[in-house]
Each structure stands twice: as structure tokens, then as C-alpha cells.
Design a protein around this motif. Structure first.
Motif, PDB file in Angstrom:
ATOM      1  N   ASN A  68       0.859  -1.181   0.000  1.00  0.00           N
ATOM      2  CA  ASN A  68       0.000   0.000   0.000  1.00  0.00           C
ATOM      3  C   ASN A  68       0.894   1.230   0.000  1.00  0.00           C
ATOM      4  OD1 ASN A  68      -2.611  -1.287   0.189  1.00  0.00           O
ATOM      5  ND2 ASN A  68      -1.977  -1.902   2.239  1.00  0.00           N
ATOM      6  N   PHE A  69       0.881   1.968  -1.092  1.00  0.00           N
ATOM      7  CA  PHE A  69       1.752   3.132  -1.239  1.00  0.00           C
ATOM      8  C   PHE A  69       1.110   4.386  -0.670  1.00  0.00           C
ATOM      9  CE2 PHE A  69       3.561   0.225  -4.247  1.00  0.00           C
ATOM     10  CZ  PHE A  69       4.914   0.488  -4.180  1.00  0.00           C
ATOM     11  N   GLU A  70       1.946   5.220  -0.074  1.00  0.00           N
ATOM     12  CA  GLU A  70       1.504   6.524   0.413  1.00  0.00           C
ATOM     13  C   GLU A  70       2.481   7.559  -0.119  1.00  0.00           C
ATOM     14  OE1 GLU A  70       3.666   6.667   4.735  1.00  0.00           O
ATOM     15  OE2 GLU A  70       1.746   5.626   4.625  1.00  0.00           O
ATOM     16  N   ASN A  71       2.022   8.778  -0.208  1.00  0.00           N
ATOM     17  CA  ASN A  71       2.876   9.851  -0.706  1.00  0.00           C
ATOM     18  C   ASN A  71       3.869  10.250   0.372  1.00  0.00           C
ATOM     19  OD1 ASN A  71       1.678  10.024  -3.226  1.00  0.00           O
ATOM     20  ND2 ASN A  71       0.095  11.412  -2.494  1.00  0.00           N
ATOM     21  N   ALA A  72       5.147  10.162   0.030  1.00  0.00           N
ATOM     22  CA  ALA A  72       6.203  10.607   0.937  1.00  0.00           C
ATOM     23  C   ALA A  72       6.586  12.046   0.615  1.00  0.00           C
ATOM     24  CB  ALA A  72       7.420   9.695   0.815  1.00  0.00           C
ATOM     25  N   SER A  73       6.381  12.428  -0.644  1.00  0.00           N
ATOM     26  CA  SER A  73       6.600  13.801  -1.093  1.00  0.00           C
ATOM     27  C   SER A  73       5.821  13.954  -2.395  1.00  0.00           C
ATOM     28  CB  SER A  73       8.102  14.076  -1.311  1.00  0.00           C
ATOM     29  OG  SER A  73       8.564  13.384  -2.449  1.00  0.00           O
ATOM     30  N   ASN A  74       5.960  15.101  -3.035  1.00  0.00           N
ATOM     31  CA  ASN A  74       5.254  15.306  -4.308  1.00  0.00           C
ATOM     32  C   ASN A  74       5.767  14.384  -5.406  1.00  0.00           C
ATOM     33  OD1 ASN A  74       3.563  17.238  -3.298  1.00  0.00           O
ATOM     34  ND2 ASN A  74       4.841  18.967  -3.928  1.00  0.00           N
ATOM     35  N   ALA A 133      11.192  -4.160   4.439  1.00  0.00           N
ATOM     36  CA  ALA A 133      11.951  -3.073   3.838  1.00  0.00           C
ATOM     37  C   ALA A 133      10.949  -2.038   3.346  1.00  0.00           C
ATOM     38  CB  ALA A 133      12.804  -3.598   2.667  1.00  0.00           C
ATOM     39  N   LYS A 134      11.437  -0.997   2.706  1.00  0.00           N
ATOM     40  CA  LYS A 134      10.574   0.018   2.097  1.00  0.00           C
ATOM     41  C   LYS A 134      10.847   0.023   0.611  1.00  0.00           C
ATOM     42  CE  LYS A 134       9.001   2.298   5.823  1.00  0.00           C
ATOM     43  NZ  LYS A 134       7.641   2.256   6.225  1.00  0.00           N
ATOM     44  N   LYS A 135       9.778   0.147  -0.154  1.00  0.00           N
ATOM     45  CA  LYS A 135       9.854   0.239  -1.609  1.00  0.00           C
ATOM     46  C   LYS A 135       9.409   1.629  -1.989  1.00  0.00           C
ATOM     47  CE  LYS A 135       9.795  -1.169  -5.940  1.00  0.00           C
ATOM     48  NZ  LYS A 135      11.022  -1.172  -6.653  1.00  0.00           N
ATOM     49  N   THR A 136      10.193   2.309  -2.806  1.00  0.00           N
ATOM     50  CA  THR A 136       9.819   3.649  -3.238  1.00  0.00           C
ATOM     51  C   THR A 136       9.550   3.657  -4.745  1.00  0.00           C
ATOM     52  OG1 THR A 136      12.131   4.277  -3.507  1.00  0.00           O
ATOM     53  CG2 THR A 136      11.066   4.850  -1.421  1.00  0.00           C
ATOM     54  N   LEU A 137       8.722   4.598  -5.147  1.00  0.00           N
ATOM     55  CA  LEU A 137       8.427   4.819  -6.576  1.00  0.00           C
ATOM     56  C   LEU A 137       8.777   6.247  -6.915  1.00  0.00           C
ATOM     57  CD1 LEU A 137       4.902   3.210  -7.015  1.00  0.00           C
ATOM     58  CD2 LEU A 137       7.091   2.261  -7.679  1.00  0.00           C
TER      59      LEU A 137
END
Length: 142
Positions: A53-59, A138-142
């Protein structure tokens, strides 16, 4: 999206130091192989057991926790006395060596953040196989 994490696990478990720790085994993507034919007498499966479940970490960036379950399996011959202690000790030693190789590892391919060991579970003798689940986050970023 998950394949780069899988290849990072595969690369790490196939590093030059791995055979010295008893790890020189096939690493496959987990696809419910236990319900079919097991091809190798021992090895690893990499599973992604939960939805991300992805959330916005920044714009410009989204982030999601990712859980990764490593299955270490080995064929276990049974005698009239059950499973030999030496067989169990060898299985546990290889599972621990894999955990030690992966805990704190940051994949160079940038597929996710540093791996953190979070769980260990033994699946009691499945149809002639001993299976240990080693879990990481871990953390996955997009």
C-alpha cells in the motif's frame, strides 16, 4: 515492481561467500510449488506475502512497506526414530546463514531499502520436507 527485489535476494544468496556458509542452492520465485512437484532436494523460494500500500512521501515519491518471506526447504529422510538431530541442525544452520547474509543488506540495484529481519517460523515437516520461513521488511519507493 517486485522482480528487482527478487533478483537482489538471488544475487545476495549467490555471492562468493555464500558457498562457504553452506549456501550454494537454487533461488526461485515462490509460486505455490509445494502443491506441485518439487524439483530440487533443497533450495530457497522468495515470496511477497502481502499487498503493498503506497503513500505519498513527497510530491515526487511514493513509499510502501514490503514484506519478503524467504522459504528455505530441504528434503528430510525419516527413519523409524524420526528425523535425525544432525539433519535438523544442518537445516537450521543453512537457514541461519541465509538470514545472516540478508539481514541489514541494502540491495545495490536500489530495489528497496535495507532489509530488516523480523520473523522466523518452522513449518513442521511437510510431506517429507522441512521448511523454515525467514521474514524481512523493507521500504519500496516509486
Amino acid at each position: 515492481m517486485l522482480y528487482p527485489i527478487f533478483t537482489a535476494f538471488k544475487d545476495r544468496l549467490n555471492t562468493p561467500e555464500a558457498p562457504a556458509q553452506g549456501i550454494d542452492l537454487p533461488v526461485e520465485w515462490y509460486n505455490v510449488q509445494y502443491e506441485g512437484t518439487m524439483v530440487n532436494p533443497q533450495g530457497f523460494f522468495v515470496e511477497f506475502p502481502e499487498k503493498m500500500n503506497f503513500e505519498n512521501a513527497s510530491n515526487q515519491m511514493r513509499r510502501s512497506p514490503v514484506k519478503i518471506r524467504l522459504h528455505y526447504y530441504s528434503m528430510v529422510p525419516q527413519t523409524q526414530d524420526g528425523i535425525a538431530d544432525a539433519t535438523t541442525e544442518e537445516h537450521e544452520a543453512i537457514a541461519k546463514a541465509a538470514k545472516d547474509l540478508l539481514d541489514g543488506y541494502t540491495p545495490a540495484n536500489g530495489s528497496c531499502s535495507r532489509l530488516t529481519f523480523v520473523g522466523w517460523q518452522h513449518w513442521h515437516r511437510w510431506k517429507g520436507w522441512m521448511v523454515t520461513f525467514i521474514e524481512f521488511e523493507a521500504k519500496k519507493t516509486l
